[in-house]
Design a protein around this motif. Structure first.
Motif, PDB file in Angstrom:
ATOM      1  N   GLY A 102       0.442  -1.104   0.059  1.00 59.14           N
ATOM      2  CA  GLY A 102       0.099   0.122  -0.201  1.00 59.14           C
ATOM      3  C   GLY A 102       0.482   1.196   0.205  1.00 59.14           C
ATOM      4  O   GLY A 102       0.113   1.990   0.499  1.00 59.14           O
ATOM      5  N   THR A 103       1.983   1.073  -0.792  1.00 61.09           N
ATOM      6  CA  THR A 103       2.580   2.087  -0.606  1.00 61.09           C
ATOM      7  C   THR A 103       2.370   2.981  -1.760  1.00 61.09           C
ATOM      8  O   THR A 103       3.673   3.889  -2.466  1.00 61.09           O
ATOM      9  CB  THR A 103       4.798   2.003  -0.566  1.00 61.09           C
ATOM     10  N   GLY A 104       1.491   3.376  -2.295  1.00 64.47           N
ATOM     11  CA  GLY A 104       1.325   3.987  -4.017  1.00 64.47           C
ATOM     12  C   GLY A 104       1.849   3.534  -4.975  1.00 64.47           C
ATOM     13  O   GLY A 104       2.215   3.756  -6.075  1.00 64.47           O
ATOM     14  N   ALA A 105       0.769   1.443  -5.243  1.00 68.95           N
ATOM     15  CA  ALA A 105       1.014   1.409  -6.441  1.00 68.95           C
ATOM     16  C   ALA A 105       0.264   1.924  -7.520  1.00 68.95           C
ATOM     17  O   ALA A 105       0.576   2.198  -8.708  1.00 68.95           O
ATOM     18  CB  ALA A 105       0.840  -0.240  -6.447  1.00 68.95           C
ATOM     19  N   LYS A 108     -10.173   4.411   6.725  1.00 68.42           N
ATOM     20  CA  LYS A 108      -8.867   4.291   6.629  1.00 68.42           C
ATOM     21  C   LYS A 108      -8.494   6.106   6.209  1.00 68.42           C
ATOM     22  O   LYS A 108      -7.699   6.673   6.524  1.00 68.42           O
ATOM     23  CB  LYS A 108      -8.631   3.599   5.301  1.00 68.42           C
ATOM     24  N   VAL A 109      -9.408   6.311   4.771  1.00 70.32           N
ATOM     25  CA  VAL A 109      -9.883   7.635   4.996  1.00 70.32           C
ATOM     26  C   VAL A 109      -9.463   9.137   5.957  1.00 70.32           C
ATOM     27  O   VAL A 109      -8.812   9.968   6.541  1.00 70.32           O
ATOM     28  CB  VAL A 109     -10.613   8.380   3.200  1.00 70.32           C
ATOM     29  N   ALA A 139      -5.730  11.218   0.761  1.00 73.09           N
ATOM     30  CA  ALA A 139      -6.944   9.649   0.705  1.00 73.09           C
ATOM     31  C   ALA A 139      -5.854   9.210  -0.278  1.00 73.09           C
ATOM     32  O   ALA A 139      -6.902   7.837  -0.550  1.00 73.09           O
ATOM     33  CB  ALA A 139      -8.153  11.041  -0.544  1.00 73.09           C
ATOM     34  N   ASN A 140      -5.611   9.132  -1.275  1.00 72.15           N
ATOM     35  CA  ASN A 140      -4.990   8.393  -2.685  1.00 72.15           C
ATOM     36  C   ASN A 140      -4.306   7.290  -1.468  1.00 72.15           C
ATOM     37  O   ASN A 140      -4.196   6.558  -2.262  1.00 72.15           O
ATOM     38  CB  ASN A 140      -4.036   9.065  -3.307  1.00 72.15           C
ATOM     39  N   LEU A 141      -3.508   7.769  -0.002  1.00 75.17           N
ATOM     40  CA  LEU A 141      -2.879   6.434   0.544  1.00 75.17           C
ATOM     41  C   LEU A 141      -3.335   5.758   0.736  1.00 75.17           C
ATOM     42  O   LEU A 141      -3.606   4.120   0.932  1.00 75.17           O
ATOM     43  CB  LEU A 141      -1.810   7.254   1.393  1.00 75.17           C
ATOM     44  N   GLU A 188       6.081  10.296  -1.371  1.00 75.05           N
ATOM     45  CA  GLU A 188       6.761   9.509  -0.339  1.00 75.05           C
ATOM     46  C   GLU A 188       7.680   8.478  -0.225  1.00 75.05           C
ATOM     47  O   GLU A 188       7.821   7.812   0.606  1.00 75.05           O
ATOM     48  CB  GLU A 188       5.668   8.442  -1.261  1.00 75.05           C
ATOM     49  N   VAL A 189       9.014   8.760  -1.364  1.00 73.87           N
ATOM     50  CA  VAL A 189      10.086   7.984  -1.073  1.00 73.87           C
ATOM     51  C   VAL A 189      10.960   8.925   0.095  1.00 73.87           C
ATOM     52  O   VAL A 189      11.781   8.239   1.167  1.00 73.87           O
ATOM     53  CB  VAL A 189      10.693   8.237  -2.713  1.00 73.87           C
ATOM     54  N   ALA A 190      10.086  10.217   0.061  1.00 73.83           N
ATOM     55  CA  ALA A 190      11.194  10.638   0.922  1.00 73.83           C
ATOM     56  C   ALA A 190      10.381  10.958   2.540  1.00 73.83           C
ATOM     57  O   ALA A 190      11.539  10.711   3.592  1.00 73.83           O
ATOM     58  CB  ALA A 190      10.856  12.256   1.227  1.00 73.83           C
TER      59      ALA A 190
END
Length: 416
Positions: free
Chosen positions: A31-34, A242-243, A262-264, A367-369
């Motif tokens: 769940g890290t942004g696919a 979750k949101v 929300a996207n996460l 997200e990577v940061a």
């Protein structure tokens, strides 16, 4: 924005480290942004709008194929034997003087039956039709011999059909009212609006599929429709929970915008939604195989069809319609707009940004940061490599500070 500057911005956010590379499956399950759902919400709005338009157009132009329980009529059934639908229709036409509404073969093998539907027939017409079918096809009874008892008929009056229709509508209205009350009490205003709109979307699309394909609407269809509306609501509630968790006190942090939170949340619940849908679809497919291919039970077929369509539509809407609609509604508020501007301003590098060419950093870089390990700063590394002024070098003989007395080991030496 150039790709090189975007990379530099991402590198600055990660402290100079290269972003870790994960494959698609790993990102999907963690769940890290696919998937970028919120960022492409206009695409999903367009797809959803096209689906609703086709559904409404089919409902208006084609209408629904109501079962005998709703509009009344006569149904005649007999073992299939060697009969074909065209032959049965010809026998019906000769006996009654008009074509039947439908002639279908239900089931497979020795249990297959022929079902004839028509408008309400009188007792004389029904008897005449049964005699004509027996003379033409000689259907066999349970003892394996030709028998007129193998041909059965049932009739439903239009009054009974009207009562069934009213009760089905009342059940649907009561269900929608109770669900609306629960959502309104459970969630804040914008989540309630999004969830109710999504439920109307599911209802419209499912009804449109039935109209477009020509599925027969029966009381079992209404029961199945209420079931899948509950499933769709359940799936939407999972994503919204979750949101709600991700966006709690979001205005006090500047890491992500409301849309990114929300996207996460969608990515974090994506596999749960898919797995739940698969678990729901497998029994429905098994029910369809048993109902249509083995037993030929029309009631089970109607129930399985509406559940299959509803589960697929509900899964799509909870991911690609409900949450994007929530984000769109919330971004109209001053709180979310102000917070978004603050987050974007924080991400803009001051030494590279200019009025002519502003530098932006993608949400994936952010997200990577947050997930990547930040290496030590060069200044800190250099300071750590040099020994302090009052700290002896490794391996040196310790030197006693001047002006201090050697410990004597006696207890009260310092008091003399």
């Amino acid at each position: 924005m150039t790709s090189s500057k975007a990379s530099e911005g991402a590198a600055e956010l990660t402290g100079g480290a290269q972003p870790p590379h994960h494959n698609f499956i790993s990102r999907l399950y963690t769940g890290t942004g696919a998937f970028e759902v919120i960022g492409r919400r206009k695409l999903w709005y367009g797809i959803s709008g096209a689906i609703v338009a086709v559904a409404l157009l089919s409902i208006v132009l084609r209408g629904f194929t109501f079962g005998i329980d709703f509009k009344g009529g006569t149904t005649v059934s007999m073992p299939r034997g060697n009969a074909q639908t065209a032959q049965v229709s010809e026998v019906f036409r000769k006996a009654i003087g008009k074509d039947p509404e439908s002639v279908v073969i239900v089931g497979n093998g020795a249990s297959a039956t022929v079902q004839i539907r028509s408008e309400t027939l009188t007792n004389d017409q029904t008897t005449k039709l049964r005699n004509a079918l027996f003379d033409a096809f000689q259907p066999k009874g349970n003892d394996g011999k030709p028998s007129k008892q193998a041909i059965s008929d049932s009739a439903v009056s239009e009054t009974w059909g009207d009562q069934i229709t009213k009760k089905a509508l009342i059940a649907l209205v009561v269900f929608l009212a109770l669900v609306s009350l629960y959502i309104t009490v459970r969630y804040e205003r914008y989540m309630a609006i999004s969830a109710l709109t999504t439920m109307c979307f599911d209802l419209t699309v499912t009804a449109g599929v039935y109209s477009l394909v020509g599925f027969e609407v029966s009381p079992a269809t209404v029961i199945g429709l209420l079931t899948i509306l509950g499933f769709s609501l359940y799936d939407t509630v999972i994503v919204f929970d979750k949101v709600e968790e991700n966006t709690r006190d979001f205005q006090h942090t500047n890491r992500r915008t409301f849309a990114e939170h929300a996207n996460l949340a969608i990515n974090q619940t994506f596999m749960r939604s898919i797995n739940t849908s698969l678990i729901g679809v497998l029994p429905v497919l098994a029910l369809m195989v048993v109902a249509v291919w083995l037993l030929g039970v029309g009631t089970l077929k109607d129930l399985a069809l509406v559940q299959l369509v509803g589960i697929l539509v509900g899964t799509y809407s909870s991911i690609f319609f409900a949450t994007p609609l929530l984000v769109t509604l919330r971004e109209r508020t001053e709180l979310v707009r102000t917070h978004t501007r603050r987050v974007l301003k924080r991400r803009k590098p001051s030494h590279e940004s200019s009025p002519e060419e502003p530098v932006e950093v993608s949400s994936q870089a952010v997200e990577v940061a947050e997930t990547a390990e930040t290496p030590e700063a060069p200044a800190e590394t250099e300071a750590a490599s040099k020994p302090a002024a009052n700290k002896p070098a490794p391996g040196a003989r310790p030197v006693r500070p001047t002006g201090t007395r050697r410990p004597s080991g006696k207890r009260n030496a310092g008091r003399r």
